[in-house]
Write a protein that holds these residues in place. Sequence first.
Motif, PDB file in Angstrom:
ATOM      1  N   LEU A 253      -7.053  11.076   2.160  1.00  0.00           N
ATOM      2  CA  LEU A 253      -6.683   9.717   1.773  1.00  0.00           C
ATOM      3  C   LEU A 253      -5.569   9.231   2.686  1.00  0.00           C
ATOM      4  O   LEU A 253      -4.563   9.918   2.870  1.00  0.00           O
ATOM      5  CB  LEU A 253      -6.204   9.683   0.321  1.00  0.00           C
ATOM      6  N   LEU A 254      -5.751   8.052   3.273  1.00  0.00           N
ATOM      7  CA  LEU A 254      -4.684   7.449   4.067  1.00  0.00           C
ATOM      8  C   LEU A 254      -3.700   6.709   3.171  1.00  0.00           C
ATOM      9  O   LEU A 254      -2.495   6.715   3.408  1.00  0.00           O
ATOM     10  CB  LEU A 254      -5.271   6.468   5.090  1.00  0.00           C
ATOM     11  N   GLY A 255      -4.225   6.045   2.165  1.00  0.00           N
ATOM     12  CA  GLY A 255      -3.366   5.281   1.281  1.00  0.00           C
ATOM     13  C   GLY A 255      -4.125   4.741   0.090  1.00  0.00           C
ATOM     14  O   GLY A 255      -5.347   4.881   0.000  1.00  0.00           O
ATOM     15  N   TYR A 256      -3.391   4.114  -0.807  1.00  0.00           N
ATOM     16  CA  TYR A 256      -3.999   3.557  -2.020  1.00  0.00           C
ATOM     17  C   TYR A 256      -3.127   2.413  -2.507  1.00  0.00           C
ATOM     18  O   TYR A 256      -1.939   2.301  -2.160  1.00  0.00           O
ATOM     19  CB  TYR A 256      -4.163   4.630  -3.093  1.00  0.00           C
ATOM     20  N   TYR A 257      -3.733   1.562  -3.310  1.00  0.00           N
ATOM     21  CA  TYR A 257      -3.061   0.346  -3.759  1.00  0.00           C
ATOM     22  C   TYR A 257      -3.420   0.074  -5.211  1.00  0.00           C
ATOM     23  O   TYR A 257      -4.580   0.202  -5.613  1.00  0.00           O
ATOM     24  CB  TYR A 257      -3.481  -0.834  -2.868  1.00  0.00           C
TER      25      TYR A 257
ATOM     26  N   LEU B 254      -5.292  -5.770   6.304  1.00  0.00           N
ATOM     27  CA  LEU B 254      -6.659  -5.468   5.857  1.00  0.00           C
ATOM     28  C   LEU B 254      -7.441  -6.747   5.604  1.00  0.00           C
ATOM     29  O   LEU B 254      -8.624  -6.851   5.932  1.00  0.00           O
ATOM     30  CB  LEU B 254      -6.624  -4.616   4.587  1.00  0.00           C
ATOM     31  N   LEU B 255      -6.769  -7.722   5.006  1.00  0.00           N
ATOM     32  CA  LEU B 255      -7.455  -8.973   4.679  1.00  0.00           C
ATOM     33  C   LEU B 255      -7.829  -9.769   5.926  1.00  0.00           C
ATOM     34  O   LEU B 255      -8.816 -10.483   5.941  1.00  0.00           O
ATOM     35  CB  LEU B 255      -6.571  -9.812   3.760  1.00  0.00           C
ATOM     36  N   LYS B 256      -7.023  -9.622   6.972  1.00  0.00           N
ATOM     37  CA  LYS B 256      -7.299 -10.342   8.215  1.00  0.00           C
ATOM     38  C   LYS B 256      -8.251  -9.581   9.129  1.00  0.00           C
ATOM     39  O   LYS B 256      -8.774 -10.146  10.094  1.00  0.00           O
ATOM     40  CB  LYS B 256      -5.984 -10.594   8.956  1.00  0.00           C
ATOM     41  N   ALA B 257      -8.469  -8.295   8.846  1.00  0.00           N
ATOM     42  CA  ALA B 257      -9.246  -7.460   9.763  1.00  0.00           C
ATOM     43  C   ALA B 257     -10.716  -7.867   9.778  1.00  0.00           C
ATOM     44  O   ALA B 257     -11.268  -8.339   8.781  1.00  0.00           O
ATOM     45  CB  ALA B 257      -9.131  -5.993   9.347  1.00  0.00           C
ATOM     46  N   SER B 258     -11.350  -7.681  10.935  1.00  0.00           N
ATOM     47  CA  SER B 258     -12.802  -7.845  10.994  1.00  0.00           C
ATOM     48  C   SER B 258     -13.417  -6.682  10.234  1.00  0.00           C
ATOM     49  O   SER B 258     -12.924  -5.556  10.291  1.00  0.00           O
ATOM     50  CB  SER B 258     -13.275  -7.847  12.445  1.00  0.00           C
TER      51      SER B 258
ATOM     52  N   ILE C  99       0.853  -1.184   0.000  1.00  0.00           N
ATOM     53  CA  ILE C  99       0.000   0.000   0.000  1.00  0.00           C
ATOM     54  C   ILE C  99       0.890   1.236   0.000  1.00  0.00           C
ATOM     55  O   ILE C  99       1.885   1.294   0.730  1.00  0.00           O
ATOM     56  CB  ILE C  99      -0.916   0.006   1.238  1.00  0.00           C
ATOM     57  N   THR C 100       0.536   2.218  -0.814  1.00  0.00           N
ATOM     58  CA  THR C 100       1.229   3.506  -0.791  1.00  0.00           C
ATOM     59  C   THR C 100       0.479   4.407   0.169  1.00  0.00           C
ATOM     60  O   THR C 100      -0.709   4.662  -0.023  1.00  0.00           O
ATOM     61  CB  THR C 100       1.268   4.146  -2.193  1.00  0.00           C
TER      62      THR C 100
ATOM     63  N   GLY D 162      -0.792   8.355   6.962  1.00  0.00           N
ATOM     64  CA  GLY D 162      -1.266   6.982   6.985  1.00  0.00           C
ATOM     65  C   GLY D 162      -0.195   6.043   7.501  1.00  0.00           C
ATOM     66  O   GLY D 162       0.756   6.427   8.180  1.00  0.00           O
ATOM     67  N   GLY D 163      -0.315   4.773   7.161  1.00  0.00           N
ATOM     68  CA  GLY D 163       0.706   3.806   7.541  1.00  0.00           C
ATOM     69  C   GLY D 163       0.356   3.022   8.785  1.00  0.00           C
ATOM     70  O   GLY D 163      -0.688   3.207   9.402  1.00  0.00           O
TER      71      GLY D 163
END
Length: 396
Positions: A172-176, A111-115, A97-98, A103-104
């Motif tokens: 924006l915190l970040g983007y991918y 993110l994938l593991k987050a509820s 993620i940029t 952010g960071g």
Amino acid sequence: MHSAHHHYHLPLLLLLTFGRVVAADSQLKTLLVAIFLIVDALVLLILLWTIYAFCRRLKAKETGTENPPPAVEAIEKGEGMRRDEEEDAVVQEPGKITFAKDGGGFGLEDLLKASAEGLGKGSFGSCYKATLDGARMVVVKRLRGVGPVTEEEFLKHMKSLSAMEHPNLMPLLGYYFSTTEKLVISNYACRGNLFDRIHGGRRRADRTPFTWSSRLQVAQGVAQGMEFLHLNMRSSVPHGNLKASNVLLDENDNPLVCDHGLVPLIPASLAVHRMVCYKSPEYQHNRSVSRKTDVWSYGCLLLELITGRVAANTTPGGVRGGELCHWVNRAVREEWTGEVFDAEMLVQKRATSGMIMLLKLALWCCEQSPEKRPEMAEVAREVERVTAGEADEEDD
């Protein structure tokens, strides 16, 4: 001569002999027929599959959805990302993620593991609220329908958007970026969006009234955020999709404008069906949009904010709305202006002078001709005048 004649008939004799053998052996004949039928069926299936695959590729190129990403298992509320449909699942791919400067602290795997829970589908993608370790909440938006932009173009555009810092813009915190995924990450706004604040829970006993002072605060904040975009973005339509559902509210009811600056990334063939700017009078009449189109969108938002009615041009999917501009203009003409205001914000069952001024400003912004509308900076000054006037009345 005789010998040559026999040689001439030899192939025919062999064929007749083979025919007698085949005719005599009914099982061989049945086997040959079966083989021919199977081969024919296989050829037909291959032909049909080739035509189907070609049509799918052609459709994918036209809609900008070629190479759809595979789904990733996700579970709703406390057990991971929800998997309603394959197209809604967040996909884990190699890469990082940029982050913007504020952010960071987490990665794609986090993110994938987050509820998480789904927040719904917007014009250009599905949104999820993800709760990371440490109870930090962020919103992940998966962009859909993004045009054929390169990674360099996408990251450059997102970098310029993340540099747009204003108290009334959602940062924006970040983007991918990957070939199959474009994700945008931002903070979570605890009060939801303006559309739900105006229209949601109207009949519920525990609903917190949306007062005139809170609505005026929203009108002023959105105007200031839009003025900032118009001063700092080169795009002919700095926002392009301003509507109540794209205005978020923080814990103090301060508005945060989101989904701005996406016009350059979205193919016109898709944007024309989903973005508010393409529902404006000027686009309907001569297929043109400009900065004044954003002003028209702001005017429509003001009318929705003041009247408490749903605007037809900016409703989320599945919600019916009316043509507010025509309805309010008729009310003003026929001198029943007082009836257009949302009763929830009328403390003394009457409209204040500030409400009348804001209503006139909304109609000015909604002029059919763009040339008759004010600039966004002028709009912000007018709302400030209304706010200052209301403060003076309270002091008196």
